[in-house]
Design a protein around this motif. Structure first.
Motif, PDB file in Angstrom:
ATOM      1  N   LEU A  77     101.115  53.601  90.057  1.00 10.14           N
ATOM      2  CA  LEU A  77     101.597  52.969  91.282  1.00 10.14           C
ATOM      3  C   LEU A  77     102.997  53.451  91.626  1.00 10.14           C
ATOM      4  N   THR A  78     103.856  53.549  90.611  1.00  8.98           N
ATOM      5  CA  THR A  78     105.214  54.054  90.840  1.00  8.98           C
ATOM      6  C   THR A  78     105.183  55.483  91.351  1.00  8.98           C
ATOM      7  N   LEU A  81     104.127  55.527  95.090  1.00  3.81           N
ATOM      8  CA  LEU A  81     105.191  55.057  95.972  1.00  3.81           C
ATOM      9  C   LEU A  81     106.319  56.074  96.076  1.00  3.81           C
ATOM     10  N   ALA A  84     105.163  58.753  98.379  1.00  7.23           N
ATOM     11  CA  ALA A  84     105.222  58.255  99.753  1.00  7.23           C
ATOM     12  C   ALA A  84     106.647  58.342 100.290  1.00  7.23           C
ATOM     13  N   CYS A 173     113.519  62.118  94.547  1.00  2.68           N
ATOM     14  CA  CYS A 173     112.186  61.554  94.337  1.00  2.68           C
ATOM     15  C   CYS A 173     111.297  62.523  93.574  1.00  2.68           C
ATOM     16  N   THR A 197      97.278  58.857  93.823  1.00  2.00           N
ATOM     17  CA  THR A 197      98.610  59.065  94.395  1.00  2.00           C
ATOM     18  C   THR A 197      98.543  59.184  95.910  1.00  2.00           C
ATOM     19  N   ILE A 200      97.632  55.892  97.547  1.00  2.00           N
ATOM     20  CA  ILE A 200      98.774  54.981  97.655  1.00  2.00           C
ATOM     21  C   ILE A 200      99.695  55.409  98.795  1.00  2.00           C
ATOM     22  N   VAL A 201      99.899  56.717  98.935  1.00  2.00           N
ATOM     23  CA  VAL A 201     100.723  57.223 100.034  1.00  2.00           C
ATOM     24  C   VAL A 201     100.121  56.810 101.378  1.00  2.00           C
ATOM     25  N   SER A 204     100.183  52.875 101.907  1.00  2.00           N
ATOM     26  CA  SER A 204     101.541  52.342 102.047  1.00  2.00           C
ATOM     27  C   SER A 204     102.129  52.720 103.407  1.00  2.00           C
TER      28      SER A 204
END
Length: 306
Positions: A77-78, A81, A84, A173, A197, A200-201, A204
């Protein structure tokens, strides 16, 4: 199952150069799309959505399970994000300053990664690495044409500094992204890690778009050139991103990875041709120093691992 045979170097290098150029073309296309009305979130959603579809089809074709250890979920999850936010930063930089300069600043992530490894593991960078880092930073001074700042105050605009800040944010990042990938998610199958990944991008950014925080963030292109460029963003990013993960087992990245550093060089050339964003002699000299330093730093790290 037997591991696939690696490509010979004269085949692997052109493939990596093509992938790096694909990433560069994605960023140049994004700048053109922004200039023709496309919103920042529109571009990120478009390219992450296309990549997510391609990865889904790939994993269905491979019939690979999407399950992995529950303890890895916080790191996954990290990672998503961070990617993203990295996408948001690099596109924000590309929209404000010349593409080549934005990518040169963003590609200083090896310095930040070395410092991160030092902070976490306590292993100090070698003297050679420190010298090369200094060379990269010195090159950046010329890429940014810092001497001219003191001669022409008009260059000190808020847009310019904000663009540089976003580019540096993208580099920061990406350093954390690589550290997590190498130290916390290294055993997770590459396409599966990429699937989650990119997912999530996408979601989000989709959630951010509903908040309305970023004015004009989901605007659509206003003409055919904008639409064509937006399609190119998704196409070139998906091809380069998926191609890199699919072909990684055969590319012998331990020896050939520096070829991917063609990205900032290709972006400079493409931005000059398509956007008429040219650099002066000092900036070209600095660009050469930065790219050479990045390749040299990668070579030092590979020699230490071997």
């Amino acid at each position: 199952m037997n591991s696939p045979l690696p490509f010979k170097r004269h085949i692997a290098i052109p493939i990596l150069l093509g992938l790096g150029t694909g990433f560069a073309t994605n960023h140049v296309s994004a700048r053109i799309a922004f200039d023709h009305g496309a919103g920042l979130l529109t571009a990120i959603l478009w390219r992450s959505g296309m990549s997510l579809i391609c990865l889904t089809l790939l994993l269905l074709w491979q019939r690979h399970s999407l399950r992995f250890e529950r303890k890895l979920w916080p790191w996954q999850l990290t990672l998503g994000l961070l990617v993203a936010f990295q996408s948001f930063c690099i596109f924000s930089a590309v929209a404000r300053i010349p593409v080549g300069i934005a990518l040169l600043v963003a590609n200083t992530f090896p310095i930040l990664l070395a410092l991160l490894n030092w902070a976490v593991s306590g292993k100090r960078p070698s003297k050679a690495s420190v010298v090369i880092m200094g060379m990269i930073l010195f090159g950046l001074i010329w890429v940014l044409d810092a001497p001219m700042w003191f001669m022409n105050s008009e260059q000190l605009s808020s847009t310019w500094f904000l663009g540089l800040l976003f580019a540096f944010g993208a580099a920061t990042c990406f350093a954390f992204i690589l550290w997590i990938s190498e130290n916390r998610l290294a055993n997770l199958y590459g396409p599966v890690r990429s699937f989650y990944t990119i997912g999530i991008v996408f979601f989000s950014m989709l959630g951010l778009s509903f908040t309305g925080v970023l004015e004009g963030g989901t605007a659509l292109p206003v003409d055919a050139a904008g639409w064509f460029s937006l399609i190119a963003v998704g196409f070139f990013y998906s091809c380069a991103f998926i191609g890199l993960f699919v072909l990684t087992p055969r590319l012998n990245l331990s020896q050939n990875a520096p070829a991917l550093n063609i990205e900032p060089v290709a972006s400079l050339i493409l931005a000059w041709i398509l956007l008429e964003q040219s650099l002066n002699g000092r900036q070209i000299f600095g660009s050469a120093m930065v790219v050479t330093g990045i390749i040299a730093l990668a070579s030092v790290h590979r020699s230490k691992r071997s």
